[in-house]
Write an enzyme that holds these catalytic residues in place. Sequence first.
Site, PDB file in Angstrom:
ATOM      1  N   GLY A   1       0.822  -1.194   0.000  1.00 38.29           N
ATOM      2  CA  GLY A   1       0.000   0.000   0.000  1.00 38.29           C
ATOM      3  C   GLY A   1       0.858   1.245   0.000  1.00 38.29           C
ATOM      4  O   GLY A   1       2.016   1.209   0.437  1.00 38.29           O
TER       5      GLY A   1
ATOM      6  N   GLN B   1       2.856   9.969   1.375  1.00 43.30           N
ATOM      7  CA  GLN B   1       4.161   9.292   1.350  1.00 43.30           C
ATOM      8  C   GLN B   1       5.000   9.658   0.130  1.00 43.30           C
ATOM      9  O   GLN B   1       6.197   9.363   0.093  1.00 43.30           O
ATOM     10  CB  GLN B   1       3.979   7.771   1.391  1.00 43.30           C
ATOM     11  CG  GLN B   1       3.390   7.277   2.698  1.00 43.30           C
ATOM     12  CD  GLN B   1       3.311   5.769   2.715  1.00 43.30           C
ATOM     13  OE1 GLN B   1       2.347   5.197   2.236  1.00 43.30           O
ATOM     14  NE2 GLN B   1       4.332   5.112   3.244  1.00 43.30           N
TER      15      GLN B   1
ATOM     16  N   CYS C   1       6.282   0.106   7.401  1.00 38.98           N
ATOM     17  CA  CYS C   1       5.825   1.258   6.611  1.00 38.98           C
ATOM     18  C   CYS C   1       6.962   1.687   5.699  1.00 38.98           C
ATOM     19  O   CYS C   1       8.101   1.801   6.158  1.00 38.98           O
ATOM     20  CB  CYS C   1       5.423   2.394   7.549  1.00 38.98           C
ATOM     21  SG  CYS C   1       4.841   3.866   6.680  1.00 38.98           S
ATOM     22  N   LEU C   2       6.649   1.914   4.433  1.00 38.52           N
ATOM     23  CA  LEU C   2       7.688   2.340   3.484  1.00 38.52           C
ATOM     24  C   LEU C   2       8.326   3.658   3.914  1.00 38.52           C
ATOM     25  O   LEU C   2       9.450   3.959   3.533  1.00 38.52           O
ATOM     26  CB  LEU C   2       7.098   2.479   2.079  1.00 38.52           C
ATOM     27  CG  LEU C   2       6.597   1.180   1.430  1.00 38.52           C
ATOM     28  CD1 LEU C   2       5.903   1.475   0.112  1.00 38.52           C
ATOM     29  CD2 LEU C   2       7.750   0.207   1.217  1.00 38.52           C
TER      30      LEU C   2
ATOM     31  N   HIS D   1      -4.129   1.083   7.684  1.00 38.28           N
ATOM     32  CA  HIS D   1      -2.798   1.704   7.680  1.00 38.28           C
ATOM     33  C   HIS D   1      -2.750   2.881   6.693  1.00 38.28           C
ATOM     34  O   HIS D   1      -2.295   3.981   7.048  1.00 38.28           O
ATOM     35  CB  HIS D   1      -1.766   0.625   7.312  1.00 38.28           C
ATOM     36  CG  HIS D   1      -0.350   1.092   7.231  1.00 38.28           C
ATOM     37  ND1 HIS D   1       0.648   0.588   8.027  1.00 38.28           N
ATOM     38  CD2 HIS D   1       0.252   2.024   6.431  1.00 38.28           C
ATOM     39  CE1 HIS D   1       1.793   1.200   7.727  1.00 38.28           C
ATOM     40  NE2 HIS D   1       1.578   2.060   6.754  1.00 38.28           N
ATOM     41  N   GLU D   2      -3.251   2.647   5.465  1.00 36.59           N
ATOM     42  CA  GLU D   2      -3.193   3.709   4.445  1.00 36.59           C
ATOM     43  C   GLU D   2      -4.121   4.867   4.799  1.00 36.59           C
ATOM     44  O   GLU D   2      -3.766   6.033   4.607  1.00 36.59           O
ATOM     45  CB  GLU D   2      -3.545   3.156   3.061  1.00 36.59           C
ATOM     46  CG  GLU D   2      -2.625   2.069   2.544  1.00 36.59           C
ATOM     47  CD  GLU D   2      -1.151   2.327   2.750  1.00 36.59           C
ATOM     48  OE1 GLU D   2      -0.717   3.497   2.710  1.00 36.59           O
ATOM     49  OE2 GLU D   2      -0.417   1.362   2.978  1.00 36.59           O
TER      50      GLU D   2
ATOM     51  N   HIS E   1      -2.563   7.196   7.141  1.00 34.51           N
ATOM     52  CA  HIS E   1      -1.619   8.128   6.504  1.00 34.51           C
ATOM     53  C   HIS E   1      -2.329   9.408   6.052  1.00 34.51           C
ATOM     54  O   HIS E   1      -1.754  10.501   6.086  1.00 34.51           O
ATOM     55  CB  HIS E   1      -0.967   7.484   5.270  1.00 34.51           C
ATOM     56  CG  HIS E   1       0.263   6.677   5.574  1.00 34.51           C
ATOM     57  ND1 HIS E   1       1.393   7.227   6.143  1.00 34.51           N
ATOM     58  CD2 HIS E   1       0.560   5.379   5.352  1.00 34.51           C
ATOM     59  CE1 HIS E   1       2.321   6.279   6.259  1.00 34.51           C
ATOM     60  NE2 HIS E   1       1.838   5.153   5.806  1.00 34.51           N
TER      61      HIS E   1
HETATM   62 NI    NI Z   1       2.857   3.385   5.765  1.00 33.74          NI
END
Ligand code: NI
Length: 157
Positions: free
Chosen positions: A46, A51, A88-89, A130-131, A134
């Site tokens: 995701g 991000q 998380c990226l 999670h997304e 963000h």
């Molecule tokens: Ni993330």
Amino acid sequence: MAKLSIVTIGDPVLTEKAEEVPKITKRISKLIDDMLETMYDANGVGLAAPQVGISQRIAVLDVGEGPVVLVNPVIKNGIGEEIDVEGCLSIPERWVYVKRYESVEVTALNEKGKPIRIEADGLFARALQHELDHLDGILIVDRMIGEAEVEIDEEGE
Ligand code: NI
């Protein structure tokens, strides 16, 4: 399509509440394509627009069942509780335990601006929450209930 650079923790865009998308313009369509490319390139499940430095309410996901695009998503319902490990990226090399709803119902617009409704559980439900976090400037470190000792998998969100 073009790969975008992923911003990491400490960048203020990650803690802002993202803006609603008023209309799916050409620019938004291109951003969605670029976000998908960026997510796949990073082996993520995701990716949310903040991000990549864009404070707008857009997220893309693929938990192995094909790409899903969410514009202005809202969690309509959440049921149950489940604690599991997330990465998380935007927070490299860190894995933490987060408590989430076990299943969720989300409404949004898709990449064409058409209303969609998703019922999800398991990894998909977790990735959605999670997304969507963000988009409200919330990171896993804000919700973590414990540090995970080891990397459970290589997926990031
Ligand atoms: Ni993330």
